[in-house]
Scaffold this active site. Structure first.
Site, PDB file in Angstrom:
ATOM      1  CB  CYS A   1      -1.570   7.035   1.763  1.00 21.51           C
ATOM      2  SG  CYS A   1      -2.679   5.982   2.717  1.00 21.51           S
TER       3      CYS A   1
ATOM      4  CD  GLU B   1      -1.883   2.269   1.735  1.00 21.43           C
ATOM      5  OE1 GLU B   1      -1.526   3.212   0.971  1.00 21.43           O
ATOM      6  OE2 GLU B   1      -2.048   2.396   2.936  1.00 21.43           O
TER       7      GLU B   1
END
Length: 520
Positions: free
Chosen positions: A279, A245
């Site tokens: 993010c 990720e």
């Protein structure tokens, strides 16, 4: 030498240590060991022993243990949130929100693991109707988790809880900026369960690299795209699979029939909460030209009311990683040098520890402020002629993590055309709070998933079993196969598949008669 390397010291007995610092003040929060490669391998070996016990438990037993751990965390939520605030710097209220959402994911993973992973029957098909087919998802063994500093509880729990619920032991390497939180999670797990199924190793980059090479069965990494590539390279040496990720450049699309007040509020929160160090935070906004001016007015009015500082009541905290401040500064500079304008903030908004909210307009699409991850409280706002134009721009970077659509009648149509792993409609980052939804991206944002059923399966391997219930009408897998059987097989395949995708009713009935009663 990095600023973090300068914080390492040699402790008695030749054990190197490093300090975690409060990013708002520079005060030492805690001192932690730099675990060596030998230390990491020893931790993985201990985890391997615990995995044998943990994996042998029933789903009910593992759920009971995980729910006990969840209870310990929940009762100590203020303590955990305070440590997040001190190590990472985010406001205390935001830390409570992060930890509360993490608790929700532990509960979901524990409660749904059996339903998702247990052995289940699957169709055998007409050609193999004499077989009973089933599949089960079995634990890998030991999972290594390398966590980030920006959401140091919520994000790693997305791997820890799901890997544990699936029956694995875990070795967790928290970020060197938030090591105390990793130790806190491992300590409370041991208190709740009584055995070190979850272990922690602390240190700098070499400790994470050692974990990749230590013989774990999978590595779950969250961090920058550049570091993710290094993790993959290290894991490739031992053919260790990874789930990555990585970074994002998430966008908000605002159509002409959107609720502009809600869109402006969501865009600002998505861009500036956690000091923009998210993010899946908002870094770009594309607004239909008919409502662009009104949206920008609402966004800037709200942004001017925000302030990042060390005050306990501040809604925006400090930048956690000192080096990131220069990245933010360079992106703003590039945007301004290339004709962009700062309608809120700008270069003067970038301080030594804090960055004030910044809204940029008229920024070229090939600027770093639009193409590269900024990871600070900075957002670009761009006028588009229609939603086709917006989608082309949104999908025009190498990232594809999260996204948001604010629209009326075309909202779902637009959302389905965004190239991203996740999309929120008329909300922001809402997908992260829904445990049943998978979390992850495409392109340079990574691959694999945490959360939801996909997140549980991510930490397992499928075990398929085909069990013969009765002898097949056509004996094909034998050297005694007859020419007649071969001809019958060819005729059957032709009947099933030679006329398109629809199987004739008579053939389906014949297959059912050949299959007889289903058995387990």
């Amino acid at each position: 030498m990095t600023q973090l390397d300068e914080r390492t010291t040699q402790a008695p007995g030749d054990r190197r240590t490093f300090d975690s610092l409060d990013p708002a003040t520079g005060d030492v929060v805690g001192t932690h060991p730099v675990h060596t490669e030998a230390d990491v391998r020893a931790a993985v070996a201990r985890a391997r022993e615990e995995a044998a016990w943990w994996g042998s438990l029933s789903y009910d037993d593992r759920e009971r243990h995980l729910q006990t751990w969840k209870g310990v965390i929940t009762r100590r939520l203020p303590q955990l949130a305070d440590l997040v605030h001190r190590e990472m710097g985010k406001p205390h209220a935001d830390a409570v929100l992060e930890c509360g959402l993490a608790v929700e994911h532990i509960a979901w993973a524990a409660a749904h693991a059996e339903k998702v992973l247990r052995r289940r029957r699957v169709p055998s098909g007409l050609l193999m109707s004499n077989q009973a087919a089933s599949v089960e998802y079995r634990p890998l063994g030991v999972v290594g988790v390398i966590g980030p500093w920006n959401y140091p509880v919520f994000t790693p729990i997305g791997s820890l809880a799901y890997a544990l619920a699936a029956g694995n032991a875990v070795v967790f390497k928290p970020s060197e900026f938030t090591p105390g939180l990793g130790e806190w999670l491992a300590r409370t797990f041991l208190e709740a369960v009584g055995r070190p199924v979850l272990q922690v190793v602390t240190g700098l980059g070499e400790t994470g690299a050692a974990l990749c090479r230590a013989g774990v069965d999978k590595v779950a990494f969250t961090g920058s795209t550049a570091t993710g590539k290094r993790v993959m390279a290290a894991c490739a040496e031992t053919l260790t699979p990874v789930v990555i990720e990585a970074g994002g450049k998430d966008a908000v699309i605002v159509d002409e029939d959107a609720d502009l007040g809600a869109a402006a509020d969501a865009a600002l929160w998505g861009a500036c909460s956690n000091a923009g160090q998210t993010c899946i935070g908002v870094e770009r906004v594309y607004v239909h030209e008919r409502v662009y001016d009104e949206f920008l007015d609402q966004l800037t009015a709200r942004a001017r009311l925000l302030r990042a500082d060390a005050d306990p009541d501040a809604l925006i905290g400090p930048m956690t990683m000192p080096g990131q401040i220069e990245v933010v500064r360079s992106h703003i500079q590039d945007a301004l040098d290339r004709g962009g304008r700062a309608v809120v903030g700008g270069l003067d908004a970038v301080g030594d520890r804090f960055v004030q909210p910044t809204v940029l307009v008229d920024v070229p699409e090939d600027s770093t402020a639009i193409q590269e991850e900024t990871f600070g409280p900075v957002v670009t706002v761009t006028r588009v002629r229609d939603m086709e134009d917006a989608l082309a721009r949104v999908n025009g970077t190498r990232y594809g993590l999260g996204s948001t659509v604010f629209a009326g009648k075309r909202a779902m149509e637009i959302a389905r055309r965004v190239r991203a792993g996740m999309t929120a409609v008329n909300g922001v980052i809402s997908f992260a709070g829904i445990p049943a939804l998978p979390f992850g991206g495409v392109g340079d944002s990574g691959f694999g998933r945490i959360h939801g059923a996909d997140g549980l399966r991510e930490f397992t391997y499928p075990h398929a079993i085909a069990r013969q219930r009765f002898k097949p009408p056509l004996a094909l897998t034998t050297f005694a196969r007859t020419e007649k059987a071969e001809q019958q097989f060819a005729q059957l395949v032709t009947m099933l598949h030679g006329r398109g995708t629809t199987i004739p009713r008579a053939v389906r009935e014949k297959g059912r008669r050949l299959g007889g009663r289903s058995g387990r």
